[in-house]
Write a protein that holds these residues in place. Sequence first.
Motif, PDB file in Angstrom:
ATOM      1  N   LYS A 195       0.742  -1.363  -0.079  1.00 15.87           N
ATOM      2  CA  LYS A 195      -0.113   0.123  -0.138  1.00 15.87           C
ATOM      3  C   LYS A 195       0.870   1.321   0.147  1.00 15.87           C
ATOM      4  O   LYS A 195       0.437   2.354  -0.516  1.00 15.87           O
ATOM      5  CB  LYS A 195      -0.859   0.139   1.136  1.00 15.87           C
ATOM      6  N   ALA A 196       2.123   1.124   0.519  1.00 13.52           N
ATOM      7  CA  ALA A 196       2.771   2.264   0.564  1.00 13.52           C
ATOM      8  C   ALA A 196       3.593   2.546  -0.787  1.00 13.52           C
ATOM      9  O   ALA A 196       4.411   3.406  -0.904  1.00 13.52           O
ATOM     10  CB  ALA A 196       3.995   2.319   1.601  1.00 13.52           C
ATOM     11  N   GLY A 197       3.705   1.373  -1.497  1.00 13.81           N
ATOM     12  CA  GLY A 197       4.321   1.574  -2.770  1.00 13.81           C
ATOM     13  C   GLY A 197       5.632   0.425  -2.811  1.00 13.81           C
ATOM     14  O   GLY A 197       6.374   0.660  -3.910  1.00 13.81           O
ATOM     15  N   PHE A 198       5.934   0.206  -1.973  1.00 14.62           N
ATOM     16  CA  PHE A 198       7.027  -0.806  -1.781  1.00 14.62           C
ATOM     17  C   PHE A 198       6.955  -2.135  -2.631  1.00 14.62           C
ATOM     18  O   PHE A 198       5.713  -2.481  -2.783  1.00 14.62           O
ATOM     19  CB  PHE A 198       7.789  -1.109  -0.578  1.00 14.62           C
ATOM     20  N   ASP A 199       7.675  -2.979  -3.135  1.00 11.07           N
ATOM     21  CA  ASP A 199       7.678  -4.022  -3.907  1.00 11.07           C
ATOM     22  C   ASP A 199       7.598  -5.064  -2.661  1.00 11.07           C
ATOM     23  O   ASP A 199       8.697  -5.717  -2.170  1.00 11.07           O
ATOM     24  CB  ASP A 199       8.863  -4.328  -4.778  1.00 11.07           C
ATOM     25  N   PRO A 200       6.441  -5.726  -3.000  1.00 13.96           N
ATOM     26  CA  PRO A 200       6.197  -6.834  -1.746  1.00 13.96           C
ATOM     27  C   PRO A 200       6.968  -8.119  -2.053  1.00 13.96           C
ATOM     28  O   PRO A 200       7.334  -8.958  -1.440  1.00 13.96           O
ATOM     29  CB  PRO A 200       4.729  -7.244  -1.836  1.00 13.96           C
ATOM     30  N   ARG A 201       7.229  -8.366  -3.410  1.00 12.68           N
ATOM     31  CA  ARG A 201       8.243  -9.515  -3.778  1.00 12.68           C
ATOM     32  C   ARG A 201       9.446  -9.612  -3.153  1.00 12.68           C
ATOM     33  O   ARG A 201      10.094 -10.690  -3.033  1.00 12.68           O
ATOM     34  CB  ARG A 201       8.354  -9.624  -5.301  1.00 12.68           C
ATOM     35  N   GLY A 254       0.525   7.550  -7.241  1.00 14.51           N
ATOM     36  CA  GLY A 254       1.694   8.220  -6.940  1.00 14.51           C
ATOM     37  C   GLY A 254       2.767   8.010  -5.777  1.00 14.51           C
ATOM     38  O   GLY A 254       3.617   8.755  -5.401  1.00 14.51           O
ATOM     39  N   LYS A 255       2.339   6.747  -5.428  1.00 16.85           N
ATOM     40  CA  LYS A 255       3.201   6.414  -4.009  1.00 16.85           C
ATOM     41  C   LYS A 255       4.478   5.470  -4.628  1.00 16.85           C
ATOM     42  O   LYS A 255       4.092   4.402  -4.771  1.00 16.85           O
ATOM     43  CB  LYS A 255       2.299   5.671  -3.032  1.00 16.85           C
ATOM     44  N   GLN A 256       5.689   6.052  -4.652  1.00 16.52           N
ATOM     45  CA  GLN A 256       6.625   5.349  -5.225  1.00 16.52           C
ATOM     46  C   GLN A 256       7.666   5.787  -4.145  1.00 16.52           C
ATOM     47  O   GLN A 256       8.666   6.956  -4.413  1.00 16.52           O
ATOM     48  CB  GLN A 256       6.992   5.480  -6.633  1.00 16.52           C
ATOM     49  N   PRO A 257       8.045   5.157  -2.989  1.00 15.75           N
ATOM     50  CA  PRO A 257       9.132   5.579  -1.927  1.00 15.75           C
ATOM     51  C   PRO A 257      10.548   5.336  -2.738  1.00 15.75           C
ATOM     52  O   PRO A 257      10.884   4.878  -3.507  1.00 15.75           O
ATOM     53  CB  PRO A 257       8.983   4.669  -1.164  1.00 15.75           C
ATOM     54  N   ARG A 258      11.200   6.379  -2.432  1.00 18.61           N
ATOM     55  CA  ARG A 258      12.793   6.598  -2.744  1.00 18.61           C
ATOM     56  C   ARG A 258      13.682   6.940  -1.832  1.00 18.61           C
ATOM     57  O   ARG A 258      13.916   7.829  -1.364  1.00 18.61           O
ATOM     58  CB  ARG A 258      12.922   7.746  -3.979  1.00 18.61           C
TER      59      ARG A 258
END
Length: 261
Positions: A195-201, A254-258
């Motif tokens: 939900k926060a935009g991180f890659d769950p894999r 637009g949630k793509q943490p960096r």
Amino acid sequence: MLKKTLLTAVIAMTMSACVTSPTGRSQFIFMPDNQVNQMGLQAFDSMKSKNPLSKNQRYSQFAQCVAYSLTREVGGQWEVVVFEDDTLNAFALPGNKIGVHSGLINLVDNQDQLAAVIGHEIGHVLSRHSNERLSQETAVSTGLSMVQAVAQPQTALGQTALGLLGVGAQYGVILPYSRIHETEADTIGLDLMAKAGFDPRQSINLWLKMDKAAQGGQPIEFMSTHPSHASRIDNLNQHMNQALQLQQQAWNMGKQPRCAK
């Protein structure tokens, strides 16, 4: 008469302690949340005073970036601290406190792997696992489980109460519940990081790295009471499609943490 009145009062209190976790699991919780939160705050303050904090600003910024991306999804004010400790560990306490060990930051390859661990720990807080454990153990020590078992032995709570008696209090319910909590936190954490935009894999890659580190003899406090790596990965894979859908929805918003390590 007094004994009957006391029995009735205890049964009423115990029945009111039946709640449901975020995954729909029945829980036995009667400790006031504000009391448990205060215990978490006191424990965190004690840890900060007795254990060295990391002076690596890059580590602190990395951990805070990941943690705050996750906590924005659940709300509230959270404190994030990196401890100078080589063990592969992270934790979250009632009262919205998050601790990350520098050893874990050294281990992870990217923001997504750290998010898998911190999301898992936040899952414990969201599910009120600390309160549940305290409530169970308090019930054992005060005899509430005995009363409930006698009063309603066929209910889910009554079955839990029966298991808390005698040897069951050590091997039948309380210790296995820890594994149930870990699996539940895995599921909640997986959805939260997505939900926060991180890659769950990357959660799978993280546990594979943990497994390799354990075989290399590194101290892994985080894994001490957790499910086996195989069962954990199997559970994560079962929920992966849903998590990937949540990640896509997050990216569309637009949630793509960096967060740079």
